[in-house]
Design an enzyme around this catalytic site. Sequence first.
Site, PDB file in Angstrom:
ATOM      1  N   ASP A 340       0.839  -1.187   0.000  1.00 36.56           N
ATOM      2  CA  ASP A 340       0.000   0.000   0.000  1.00 36.56           C
ATOM      3  C   ASP A 340       0.882   1.248   0.000  1.00 36.56           C
ATOM      4  OD1 ASP A 340      -2.703   1.273   0.464  1.00 36.56           O
ATOM      5  OD2 ASP A 340      -1.655   1.986   2.240  1.00 36.56           O
ATOM      6  N   GLU A 371       1.506   0.133  -4.959  1.00 41.12           N
ATOM      7  CA  GLU A 371       1.000   1.393  -5.488  1.00 41.12           C
ATOM      8  C   GLU A 371       2.165   2.373  -5.625  1.00 41.12           C
ATOM      9  OE1 GLU A 371      -3.420   2.039  -3.823  1.00 41.12           O
ATOM     10  OE2 GLU A 371      -1.883   2.063  -2.276  1.00 41.12           O
TER      11      GLU A 371
END
Length: 668
Positions: A340, A371
């Site tokens: 994340d 990400e």
Amino acid sequence: MVDCMGVIDLRDNKSISDAMYTSRAFQEKYQYDGKDLGAGCADGKTVFKVWSPFARRVELCLYRDNTSPAWQTKALRREEKGIWQITFHESLHGMYYDYLVEIDGQKVRTADPYAVGCGCNGERSMVVDLRLTNPPGFEEDTAPPAQEEQIIYELHIKDFSYDVQSGVPEKYRGRYKAFTLNDTNGEYPTCMKYLKELGVTHVQLLPFFDYGSVDEAGNDKQFNWGYDPKNYNVPEGSYATDVSDGTVRIRECKEMIQAFHANGIRVVMDVVYNHTYREDSWLQRMVPGYYYRHQKDGSLTDGSACGNDVAAGRAMVDNYIADSVMYWAREYHIDGFRFDLMGLLTVELMNRIQWELDAAFGKGEKLLYGEPWSADSSPMEKGTRPALKENISYLNDGIGMFCDTTRDLIKGDAFIGEEPGAVNGKSGLETLLLKAVVGWREGGAEYCPRSCAQIINYVSAHDNFTLWDKLVLSMSDEPNFLERNEDIITANKLAAFIYFTCQGRLFMQAGEEFGRTKLGEGNSYCSTPELNMLQWHRTVEYAELVDYYKGLIRLRKRQPGLCDKSPSAAERIKEKEVHGEGVVSFLVDNRTVSGKKDCTAADRAEHAGWDELRVIYNVSDRECNVKLGKGQWQILADGETADCCKAAVETEKGICVAAHSGMMLGKV
């Protein structure tokens, strides 16, 4: 506070403490690279070991259960490198514990940031002999054989089985145990049986380490995605059948992973090392100020938009993160990790994690991606680079990044529901579509990957609108998310066809293949479980869409020219051509080894070894004709079906491709 350089008050001068924490003197005196922090319990011995370099005193408090007062308190012994330790020559398996840490004359109670077990809501740590938590056969559990292609299915544990129509018994709904049911014996396949039939190779589970936003002792109506880390090395308790016994969550989590493996599916863990649930974490209580980034005025940075940023790039922070990843890979047999807000971590840390995983398990055995962005800027440690997409060339080519460029090209801006992309009405995207096909290896984006292996192609994830909702919002004057709409189904198929025929890795949100809707909610992180859950009846209502995805998955797995992840994979894509507004095509060298003809007649009979593929996208409002070139061709996928074998009827004008559809053909 006395340290290696003098007296510094960490509470009142965080900017100075940041400078101190990153100094060479601090690292030389206090950097500890051992892998034994926490409570180790095995072979009739229990060793407690924590890192708290500025503590004056550390006391261990032992509890017989998760709620009773301490029955024993022991002082730990200070050792070198800021380590505190105490050894018991007995197994304390099942005992709960925490610490009293004295810093600057103040005592603070804290759980163990290195704990591998905890009680309800994670306030007390738990001593665990991990061998006693293994379900039968877990020692022999291994990942299913690696496949040529990786197709990743993003799933939330509670979403999977919360629906009554899942067929899962009530006591298992929304829990780890639901995954252990191979067949729910309903009128149609659900849960694990459905996943197996779908054909995905990996399931990426939203965070399931212990998070703080759900009361584990509360009612079942609570919901959260889980991006609120509290105990990084302990499974979340709200997914267990018993939160009062800290060993249950561990055993049932292992059972879940074991069940995936038994059904031929590998498991990717969604991990959140960029921030913690609160700044007042166990890490903060052990070493105030060290684990977080600060502005020059001493305030916390907020590149995560969650109130704090973990200070990746500092030696002990990086050790903590890398060791945690390795722990999950070893102890729980996790097959990959999705990071994340990876842009808040560093290139150096990500490369280190890959090196360590490759060294322990074999090169490329564990998937690694994340990400490539942050919610806001955040100051990095000197000499490090953020793992953002503009730095993709500095990352090892085995580390992937979500490609929002391809996502937005296909369906439009992820944050603006009404803004269209190629499949829902935007024009002038022909050249960009052809660049997306090769994973942007030939330019066209703000980054240049080392190979398409670094590109994760997708059109929907847990964040933002589901694909169905996005299409409804952008294609309807009066959006109705529950009404069947043939135009939406057609656009959904075309979106899937495009990203399934792009080079790179493939990722899809659970339910995308049956028109999953959240009624237009673009940020359902704490919405009701009813809104978030997979509605299994839609697999029947939209069976043709499910079948289309199944066909694309089968077809993709058999096409070497699309599965190729090498730096030279883009060379397989030839004859890229724009045929007019909204119409493009390209040829794929599809030989098993590019340039070598080694496909047999038997292969071709099963349309599994076509030497060449012709792929056509028609995102326009009209049918078009495209000439195929010399040879005989068969249709492998079109706007109606995927993984078919139809004769290609070509006129003088070429093959006719319907509006709003794609077509893949194999050369006989």
